[in-house]
Design an enzyme around this catalytic site. Structure first.
Site, mmCIF file in Angstrom:
data_model
loop_
_atom_site.group_PDB
_atom_site.id
_atom_site.type_symbol
_atom_site.label_atom_id
_atom_site.label_comp_id
_atom_site.label_asym_id
_atom_site.label_seq_id
_atom_site.Cartn_x
_atom_site.Cartn_y
_atom_site.Cartn_z
ATOM 1 N N ASP A 15 -17.418 -6.376 -37.391
ATOM 2 C CA ASP A 15 -18.196 -6.609 -38.159
ATOM 3 C C ASP A 15 -18.887 -7.938 -38.596
ATOM 4 O O ASP A 15 -20.316 -7.673 -39.351
ATOM 5 C CB ASP A 15 -16.404 -7.306 -39.364
ATOM 6 C CG ASP A 15 -15.818 -6.383 -40.307
ATOM 7 O OD1 ASP A 15 -16.173 -5.252 -39.532
ATOM 8 O OD2 ASP A 15 -15.527 -6.675 -41.653
ATOM 9 N N ARG A 94 -6.810 -21.950 -39.792
ATOM 10 C CA ARG A 94 -8.365 -22.522 -41.010
ATOM 11 C C ARG A 94 -8.588 -23.623 -40.896
ATOM 12 O O ARG A 94 -9.223 -23.676 -40.873
ATOM 13 C CB ARG A 94 -8.120 -22.061 -42.138
ATOM 14 C CG ARG A 94 -8.013 -20.633 -42.648
ATOM 15 C CD ARG A 94 -7.989 -19.016 -40.902
ATOM 16 N NE ARG A 94 -8.046 -18.092 -40.983
ATOM 17 C CZ ARG A 94 -8.208 -17.218 -39.681
ATOM 18 N NH1 ARG A 94 -8.055 -17.443 -38.685
ATOM 19 N NH2 ARG A 94 -8.428 -15.986 -40.020
ATOM 20 N N ASP A 123 -8.501 -15.836 -46.972
ATOM 21 C CA ASP A 123 -9.655 -16.642 -45.837
ATOM 22 C C ASP A 123 -10.346 -17.044 -46.415
ATOM 23 O O ASP A 123 -11.544 -18.893 -45.994
ATOM 24 C CB ASP A 123 -9.894 -16.338 -44.570
ATOM 25 C CG ASP A 123 -8.359 -16.132 -43.777
ATOM 26 O OD1 ASP A 123 -7.354 -16.845 -44.399
ATOM 27 O OD2 ASP A 123 -8.207 -15.375 -42.272
ATOM 28 N N SER A 179 -6.168 -4.432 -39.552
ATOM 29 C CA SER A 179 -7.263 -4.691 -38.832
ATOM 30 C C SER A 179 -6.296 -6.412 -38.757
ATOM 31 O O SER A 179 -5.224 -6.314 -38.964
ATOM 32 C CB SER A 179 -7.961 -5.596 -40.047
ATOM 33 O OG SER A 179 -6.924 -6.371 -40.801
#
Length: 414
Positions: A15, A94, A123, A179
């Site tokens: 990606d 994050r 996210d 994923s």
């Protein structure tokens, strides 16, 4: 003529490699940024790939120590948990990644930052709220929310075709039908076959933690020492470590080897969708268990109740929702340290086939627990007759409740 310089959060995967090429195609100059938060990553291969695609520069930032000291250990102090079981491994990473990406963007003169988060996940919110708090004038490019991108790349086949067209190398190994996202606190698995919540994850999906059935037949014992709620020493098998990152990584290694820390849940995303996720959260499972147990010995009852009813759930919710860099989260974080002033002591644990057993705990400085006072075999501390008055005072309100129910012709039910 370049449209300007963009700092892209780059992983080296399909990606973000496609996004890198697409940004170049749109006329941007791209700085590829990769944060080292303890994931098992071939950073050299990612750098070579980014530069081959056309990135002007590749910048990797080692965030591991900062991640442990500033984020993970405070999460242990506050016993952070979302919806009873998820220890927030993805969410916790994050803020440190967003901070590092903004720093790189400023150092490299980028006017914008970009990421590869999907339009249905948490996210995108976590990163972008962090970006805007850290650099209010930054521009964010989120390709998976741009029609010109997601209409062009409707599925994996479109991504692979574009990769072939642009000469972007793609791993030839068979892709797993889910994923993942990994850091030193955990790894997550979602999407693909896992979107059916009744599908049992295949055994070979789990990457980090040994299957509990295959874990050693002999328990692994260890001791964790805490000062002000922070882990300061790990002892096991005749050795000790004291550096924060070393403690975290060693606990992780021991827990993984003994099958500790796998969960499979359906959770509520911030964007009001339910999501099935599988997580391997070995180190946080052990550290949180030890910390919670020690608090039972040394933390004042009322302080603990206030912390558990207000600080912990709000901290966990704000972290999950991506609101770390907000005034409310700053306020909540300021309450963690005062609650931990007296959380000093040691906890002995045993790890065995996916379980964490507490073997004992002690503190040389905190004296809230008095074995003699609590003993059923000794009349010390207070007289048993003192309890009569205590019960009588507590009963005033309950009696009035019972009288009111009776006056209304109602009966108490189970």
């Amino acid at each position: 003529m370049s449209k300007g310089k963009v700092c892209l959060a780059y992983s080296g995967g399909l990606d973000t490699s496609i996004i890198l090429a697409w940004l170049l195609e749109q006329g941007y100059e791209v700085i590829a940024f990769l944060a080292n938060v303890g994931q098992e990553e071939d950073f050299k291969a990612a750098e070579e790939k980014a530069l081959k695609i056309g990135a002007t520069k590749f910048v990797s930032v080692d965030c591991r120590e900062e991640f442990v000291k500033d984020i993970l250990f405070p999460a242990v102090q506050v016993n952070a948990v979302y919806e009873d079981v998820y220890l927030l491994g993805t969410s916790l990473a994050r803020p440190v990644i967003a901070k590092a990406q903004i720093q790189v963007a400023e150092q490299e003169g980028c006017f914008a930052v970009a990421h590869g988060c999907t339009g249905k996940g948490n996210d995108q919110i976590r990163f972008e709220l962090g970006f805007y708090a850290l650099k209010p004038d930054v521009k964010v490019i989120a390709p998976w929310r741009l029609p010109e991108f997601f209409e062009r790349f409707a599925g994996r086949k479109d991504l692979l075709d574009y990769a072939a067209e642009k000469g972007i190398p793609v791993a030839q190994t068979k892709s797993k039908p889910w994923s993942t996202d990994e850091n030193q606190a955990h790894i997550s698995y979602e999407a693909g076959i896992l979107e059916d919540p009744n599908t049992t994850p295949p055994k070979d999906m789990w990457k980090l933690i040994v299957d509990p059935e295959d874990a050693p037949n002999k328990p692994q014992e260890l001791q964790l020492d805490f000062e002000k709620g922070l882990p300061v020493k790990l002892s096991y098998n005749g050795k000790s470590v004291t550096a924060p990152l070393d403690i975290f990584l060693e606990v992780s290694s021991l827990a993984r080897a003994n099958g500790v820390g796998r969960i499979d849940i359906v959770e509520d995303r911030y964007i009001n969708l339910k999501s099935r996720g599988c997580y391997e959260q070995a180190p946080l499972t052990v550290l949180r268990r030890a910390h919670v147990d020690l608090e039972g010995l040394v933390l004042d009852k009322e302080v603990r109740q206030l912390r558990d009813s207000f600080v912990t759930p709000n901290y966990s919710r704000l972290l999950y929702n991506g609101s770390y860099f907000t005034p409310e989260c700053e306020y909540i974080r300021s309450m963690i340290a005062p609650s931990q002033e007296h959380v000093n002591g040691s906890v002995r644990l045993s790890l065995y086939k996916g379980n964490v057993f507490v073997l004992g705990r002690y503190s040389n400085t905190e004296k809230l627990y008095d074995a003699t006072e609590s003993s059923m075999d000794e009349l010390t501390g207070f007289e048993p007759t003192d309890t009569t008055g205590f019960i009588a005072i507590q009963a005033i309100r309950v009696k009035k409740y019972g009288e009111a129910k009776k006056a209304r012709g109602e009966t108490l039910t189970l």
